[in-house]
Design a protein around this motif. Structure first.
Motif, PDB file in Angstrom:
ATOM      1  N   LEU A 162      47.936  44.186  41.727  1.00  0.00           N
ATOM      2  CA  LEU A 162      46.982  43.859  42.354  1.00  0.00           C
ATOM      3  C   LEU A 162      46.411  42.532  42.389  1.00  0.00           C
ATOM      4  O   LEU A 162      45.796  42.646  41.140  1.00  0.00           O
ATOM      5  CB  LEU A 162      45.631  44.680  42.990  1.00  0.00           C
ATOM      6  CG  LEU A 162      44.898  44.329  43.557  1.00  0.00           C
ATOM      7  CD1 LEU A 162      45.619  44.400  45.868  1.00  0.00           C
ATOM      8  CD2 LEU A 162      43.855  45.243  43.721  1.00  0.00           C
ATOM      9  N   PHE A 189      43.587  39.537  41.501  1.00  0.00           N
ATOM     10  CA  PHE A 189      42.213  39.914  41.455  1.00  0.00           C
ATOM     11  C   PHE A 189      41.747  39.057  42.163  1.00  0.00           C
ATOM     12  O   PHE A 189      40.310  39.589  42.672  1.00  0.00           O
ATOM     13  CB  PHE A 189      41.544  38.910  40.570  1.00  0.00           C
ATOM     14  CG  PHE A 189      40.127  39.190  39.517  1.00  0.00           C
ATOM     15  CD1 PHE A 189      39.333  40.350  40.036  1.00  0.00           C
ATOM     16  CD2 PHE A 189      39.724  37.880  39.633  1.00  0.00           C
ATOM     17  CE1 PHE A 189      38.326  40.525  39.716  1.00  0.00           C
ATOM     18  CE2 PHE A 189      38.147  37.993  38.764  1.00  0.00           C
ATOM     19  CZ  PHE A 189      37.279  39.637  39.243  1.00  0.00           C
ATOM     20  N   SER A 230      43.332  50.262  46.296  1.00  0.00           N
ATOM     21  CA  SER A 230      42.181  49.950  45.212  1.00  0.00           C
ATOM     22  C   SER A 230      40.860  49.272  46.271  1.00  0.00           C
ATOM     23  O   SER A 230      39.605  50.568  46.547  1.00  0.00           O
ATOM     24  CB  SER A 230      42.388  49.995  44.071  1.00  0.00           C
ATOM     25  OG  SER A 230      43.100  48.729  44.255  1.00  0.00           O
ATOM     26  N   PRO A 231      40.959  49.021  46.537  1.00  0.00           N
ATOM     27  CA  PRO A 231      40.558  47.331  46.788  1.00  0.00           C
ATOM     28  C   PRO A 231      39.292  48.345  48.340  1.00  0.00           C
ATOM     29  O   PRO A 231      37.966  48.302  48.280  1.00  0.00           O
ATOM     30  CB  PRO A 231      40.691  46.211  47.413  1.00  0.00           C
ATOM     31  CG  PRO A 231      42.048  46.618  47.376  1.00  0.00           C
ATOM     32  CD  PRO A 231      42.149  47.763  46.090  1.00  0.00           C
ATOM     33  N   THR A 267      38.010  51.486  47.361  1.00  0.00           N
ATOM     34  CA  THR A 267      36.205  51.050  46.963  1.00  0.00           C
ATOM     35  C   THR A 267      35.458  50.696  47.771  1.00  0.00           C
ATOM     36  O   THR A 267      34.059  50.423  47.707  1.00  0.00           O
ATOM     37  CB  THR A 267      36.893  50.401  45.127  1.00  0.00           C
ATOM     38  OG1 THR A 267      37.257  50.693  44.452  1.00  0.00           O
ATOM     39  CG2 THR A 267      35.468  50.159  44.770  1.00  0.00           C
ATOM     40  N   TRP A 293      41.868  41.960  44.689  1.00  0.00           N
ATOM     41  CA  TRP A 293      41.127  42.356  45.269  1.00  0.00           C
ATOM     42  C   TRP A 293      38.957  42.054  45.430  1.00  0.00           C
ATOM     43  O   TRP A 293      38.672  42.327  46.001  1.00  0.00           O
ATOM     44  CB  TRP A 293      40.363  42.976  43.324  1.00  0.00           C
ATOM     45  CG  TRP A 293      39.430  43.607  43.284  1.00  0.00           C
ATOM     46  CD1 TRP A 293      38.334  43.365  42.393  1.00  0.00           C
ATOM     47  CD2 TRP A 293      38.964  44.549  43.406  1.00  0.00           C
ATOM     48  NE1 TRP A 293      37.377  43.833  42.353  1.00  0.00           N
ATOM     49  CE2 TRP A 293      38.036  45.391  43.400  1.00  0.00           C
ATOM     50  CE3 TRP A 293      40.042  46.390  43.338  1.00  0.00           C
ATOM     51  CZ2 TRP A 293      37.385  46.307  42.969  1.00  0.00           C
ATOM     52  CZ3 TRP A 293      39.362  47.531  43.365  1.00  0.00           C
ATOM     53  CH2 TRP A 293      38.716  47.253  43.030  1.00  0.00           C
ATOM     54  N   LYS A 294      38.918  40.566  45.583  1.00  0.00           N
ATOM     55  CA  LYS A 294      37.291  39.827  45.465  1.00  0.00           C
ATOM     56  C   LYS A 294      37.366  39.443  47.182  1.00  0.00           C
ATOM     57  O   LYS A 294      36.733  39.705  47.775  1.00  0.00           O
ATOM     58  CB  LYS A 294      37.470  38.206  44.613  1.00  0.00           C
ATOM     59  CG  LYS A 294      37.058  38.886  43.252  1.00  0.00           C
ATOM     60  CD  LYS A 294      36.767  37.035  42.339  1.00  0.00           C
ATOM     61  CE  LYS A 294      37.978  36.682  42.222  1.00  0.00           C
ATOM     62  NZ  LYS A 294      37.674  35.886  41.408  1.00  0.00           N
ATOM     63  N   VAL A 311      47.115  49.378  41.929  1.00  0.00           N
ATOM     64  CA  VAL A 311      45.736  48.491  41.192  1.00  0.00           C
ATOM     65  C   VAL A 311      47.130  47.900  39.922  1.00  0.00           C
ATOM     66  O   VAL A 311      46.733  46.866  39.885  1.00  0.00           O
ATOM     67  CB  VAL A 311      45.594  49.954  40.183  1.00  0.00           C
ATOM     68  CG1 VAL A 311      44.704  49.379  39.134  1.00  0.00           C
ATOM     69  CG2 VAL A 311      44.669  51.305  41.397  1.00  0.00           C
TER      70      VAL A 311
END
Length: 260
Positions: A101, A103, A153-154, A157, A106-107, A98
């Motif tokens: 990572l 952004f 994490s992404p 999620t 993530w997106k 995390v």
């Protein structure tokens, strides 16, 4: 199970799990739409299944692009006679802790897995509701829809999020005879998983063999990978189930890695 003349859209169907699902559906009588970012590969799969193009077609689709999704679903429905099944399967993996990572990564992950699921679902639901012949929407979740792993994490999620979307669609779609369920595979040895093996070995400071044995397959009952056909046969069962008795559910296919 007969799926004679049902029209199934499978995203990410040019390879791996998506290709096998499309193949199994086709062999059981369905008309299939091979939707993929890579049009050339999608066309190759469609041609392999049905050189005539009558029951298998390819559609270029970036599932994060609203215009492409709307156009692709419309073209598929117009050519094959509606939409009965959506398998929202397109996905990627990016592995990082995390705190490291980006952004943007993530997106990107959430856009492909969640935005893509939403956009394809919305476009297909509009067709299904208008047709008044019911339908089935299947989301490709993961054991990570139920459980977490480090470095993902992404992905974790997004896969959890698909369960929420499926439950909502199941409740909204029930009056229209539309069911929604999530398939949650364990590790399937596709290119996406193959890519993770050296990445996780580097991040965790262990050998690639240990990644397979002690991370990916440690909790299975038999030390075996889930196969693409394991997943495809589950998709066939769910897509062909005749009533609302089986909707809003998440089915784990993982050689016992995760037990509910």
């Amino acid at each position: 199970m007969s799926m004679q003349d049902k029209v199934a859209v499978v995203t990410g169907a040019a390879s791996g799990i998506g290709k096998q699902i499309a193949t199994v559906f086709f062999r059981n009588g369905a008309k299939v739409v091979i939707a993929d970012l890579n049009l050339e590969s999608a066309q190759a799969v469609a041609s392999e299944l049905d050189p005539s193009g009558a029951r298998a077609i390819a559609v270029a689709m970036d599932v994060t692009n609203e215009e492409q999704v709307e156009a692709g679903i419309a073209a598929a429905a117009d050519k094959l006679g509606g939409i009965d099944i959506l398998v929202s399967n397109a996905g990627i993996q990016i592995v990082a802790p995390v705190e490291q990572l980006a952004f943007a990564d993530w997106k990107k992950m959430l856009a492909i897995h969640l935005d893509g699921a939403f956009l394809t679902t919305r476009a297909c639901l509009q067709r299904m509701y208008a047709q008044k012949r019911g339908g089935s929407i299947l989301y490709m979740g993961s054991v990570h829809s139920k459980e977490a792993s480090v470095l993902k994490s992404p992905y974790v999620t997004a896969k959890h999020g698909l369960i929420g979307l499926a439950k909502t669609v199941a409740k909204e779609g029930a009056a229209h005879g539309v069911r929604a369920n999530v398939i949650c595979p364990g590790f399937v040895r596709t290119p996406l998983v193959e890519k993770q093996i050296p990445e996780q070995a580097s991040e965790l400071g262990i050998s690639e063999e240990d990644v397979v044995k002690k991370v990916m397959l440690k909790e299975t009952v038999d030390g075996e990978f889930t196969t693409v056909d394991d997943v495809a046969q589950t998709a066939l069962f769910l897509a062909n189930f005749p009533t609302n008795a089986l909707t809003g559910q998440s089915i784990v296919v993982s050689h016992g890695w995760f037990m509910q």
